[in-house]
Each structure stands twice: as C-alpha cells, then as structure tokens.
Design an enzyme around this catalytic site. Structure first.
Site, short mmCIF file in Angstrom:
data_model
loop_
_atom_site.label_atom_id
_atom_site.label_comp_id
_atom_site.label_asym_id
_atom_site.label_seq_id
_atom_site.Cartn_x
_atom_site.Cartn_y
_atom_site.Cartn_z
N ILE A 104 0.82 -1.22 0.00
CA ILE A 104 0.00 0.00 0.00
C ILE A 104 0.85 1.27 0.00
O ILE A 104 0.37 2.34 -0.31
CB ILE A 104 -0.96 0.02 1.20
CG1 ILE A 104 -0.20 0.01 2.52
CG2 ILE A 104 -1.91 -1.19 1.13
CD1 ILE A 104 -1.07 0.21 3.75
N LYS A 105 2.12 1.16 0.41
CA LYS A 105 3.09 2.27 0.40
C LYS A 105 2.51 3.55 0.99
O LYS A 105 2.65 4.64 0.44
CB LYS A 105 3.60 2.53 -1.03
CG LYS A 105 4.41 1.38 -1.60
CD LYS A 105 4.98 1.73 -2.96
CE LYS A 105 5.85 0.60 -3.50
NZ LYS A 105 5.09 -0.60 -3.88
N ARG A 106 1.88 3.42 2.13
CA ARG A 106 1.30 4.60 2.79
C ARG A 106 2.37 5.34 3.58
O ARG A 106 3.34 4.76 4.06
CB ARG A 106 0.17 4.18 3.72
CG ARG A 106 -1.02 3.53 3.02
CD ARG A 106 -1.70 4.50 2.06
NE ARG A 106 -3.00 4.01 1.64
CZ ARG A 106 -3.27 3.47 0.45
NH1 ARG A 106 -2.29 3.35 -0.42
NH2 ARG A 106 -4.49 3.07 0.14
#
Length: 314
Positions: A104-106
């Site tokens: 998700i690379k949040r």
C-alpha cells in the site's frame, strides 16, 4: 506475524512472495468474457474477473509459497469494485493459509497515518463491536515523512502482532535521484536503513524484527550494504524476473542462516503464460504456468544460496 512468516518460509523452503498485481492485459480473455457476461463490461465485471484470476493463481501456488503481496493500486484503478476485489482476494488468501503483505506504500503523519495503519493492520470499534478493514498481515510504508509517519504503524503492529516493510532502496531505475544522495558522505538509503533497524529494536519476534525493509533486487551491491546495517531486519526484495533480478543477484540479501529475505515476483508468475518459456501451457492454463514459474524461481534461488553456502536452519 514475522514468526509465522519465517515458519512458513522454512516449511515451504521457498523465500518467495507472489505479487498479485492484476491488470486488464494480464487477465486471460476467457475470465474477462465470463465476468462481463455476468456483471457487464464495466468495473464490476473487471472486479469479478480479478477475483477469479487471483483465485486460480492462489489455488495453484498456495502449497509452494508462504506469502502473497497484492498491490492495492492495481485494484484502486477500478474504484470501489476494485477495492472490494482487493478485500475478497485478501480473505481468500488467508483462507488458504497464506501470509498477506499489503503493498500500500502509505506514509503520512499523526492521525492520518494512524488511520491508514488501523485500516490495513488494525481494527476499529463501532457500537462496542470490533471491525477490521482490509486485514493484511504486513503493509509497506513510505518513510519520507520521518518517524511521525512510521511510528503509528509500529504502535498498531505492536498491538496486533503484525508487521511493516519500510521502503529503503526501491527497485525502480530513478530511485537513486533521492535515495543515493550523499549526506555527510553516506547515501540516504543507508541512513534510512539504520533508522529501520532502530525502529525494529523495540519490536522483535523470535529471530527477526516486525519492522522490515524493502530493497530492490536490481541493486545487489546496495543490498549487501544494507544487509550488514540491518542484521535482524527482514528484507522484502522486489524486482525479480520481469524487472531483471535473478537468483545470483539475491544472495547478499540473505543472512548466513539462509533467512532474512523474501523475494517478490509479480508478472513473472501471474502472467507466466504470456512468456515464451511457458507459452505451451496456453492462456486457459495460466494457473499451471504460474505454478511452474514458482517452481523454477524456487530452484533458481536455492541454487544461488547453495553456491553461497547459505542454508536455512530448520
């Protein structure tokens, strides 16, 4: 959860995670046609096809690998139906006993970062009842905003016994524009790697930390450096196969115990049927082609580790 991931890696003998990154170009025509007939040629139809496509892959490889990694953007592009397909995919994978890494690379700060962490790794309480969002076991996190953006994830991981993989040295060609910049003679990715190791000191499993790192297979020398800086950090390694990484490039990502890294392949597995090497399987047997691609990848990695003298202690 890091303990469970390691146990599954030992059981399967495959430090491999399959990237479930569906696009319209990868989904076999017969699945799309069936889904369009049932739901219409629209986002709902695509979402139906994605779920069936993913189920086929998962059924074919669940006994071979410990984990899968759905990339949420590939689902978000189809709106709410795509996100529902993402959730259904995660639930199906967990039913099959697979560890799920949500790619998700949040990365944000304060309450926003906490909300991301809760939505993907934690739970909310409504009317005295607890609900989970997407239910991943791990999530990828962007550290660009610093500790303010990462610590809320760490706190949720502590509560839920789940984990994160922090972006350190990514596999894309332009990653060096920022990640290779020198600060007092050292590359930025080294400083981030040291920070990841420090974050993980306070959140350890039996052998490795719940705070992992993402380091691309396309940068083996950087992998060697970071392995030394983060000895008890598990490294998620993208870039195998379609992006050019191969088994011989990977040995420095592993510790001498044969652990410490899990290698991701996405298109190289889920779209194996489109490669000349596996073309004989045909489009309708895409899942069988994916299974063979996993077996070949497992052999490639094992051979490389054997040559390097790195063996997993069971």
């Amino acid at each position: 959860m890091i303990n469970e991931l390691i146990a599954k890696i030992k059981k399967t003998g495959a430090p491999i995670v399959v990237g479930l990154d569906p696009t319209l170009k990868l989904i076999p025509k017969h699945l799309l046609e069936k889904a369009y007939k049932e739901c219409g040629e629209n986002p709902e139809g695509v979402a139906r096809a994605i779920v069936e496509y993913n189920k086929g892959i998962v059924d074919a490889v669940a006994d071979l690998v410990p984990a899968v990694k759905p990339q949420i953007a590939m689902y978000e592009q189809f709106g709410i139906p795509g996100l529902i397909a993402y959730q259904k995919t995660i639930r199906y994978c967990k039913e099959k006993g697979l560890v799920v890494i949500g790619d998700i690379k949040r990365g944000d700060i304060g309450s926003t970062s906490e909300a991301y962490a809760v939505g993907h790794l934690g739970k909310v309480t409504i009317g005295g009842v607890e609900y989970r969002g997407f239910e991943e076991d791990f999530a990828t996190v962007n550290p660009y905003l610093g500790s303010d953006g990462v610590k809320p994830f760490i706190e949720v991981c502590r509560q839920e016994k789940r984990g994160i993989f922090v972006l350190v040295k990514t596999s894309n060609p332009s990653s060096g524009e920022f990640q290779d910049q020198k600060i007092d003679g050292r590359s930025l990715y080294e400083l981030v790697g040291e920070k990841v190791a420090a974050w993980g000191e306070d959140l350890k499993g039996e052998e490795y930390s719940y705070v992992g790192a993402v380091v691309g297979a396309t940068y083996p020398e950087e992998g060697r450096i970071l392995r030394k800086l983060m000895p008890r950090t598990y490294i998620l390694v993208p870039g195998y196969g379609a992006q050019g990484g191969k088994g011989a490039d990977l040995v420095h990502f592993f510790n001498d115990d044969g652990l410490g890294a899990i290698i991701n392949s996405s298109r190289g597995i889920i779209a194996a049927y489109q490669q000349e090497k596996y073309a004989a399987y045909g489009e309708e047997n895409y899942a069988d082609a994916a299974r063979q691609a996993v077996l070949d990848m497992k052999t490639d990695i094992k051979d490389a580790l054997d040559v390097a003298g790195k063996h997993v202690r069971m």
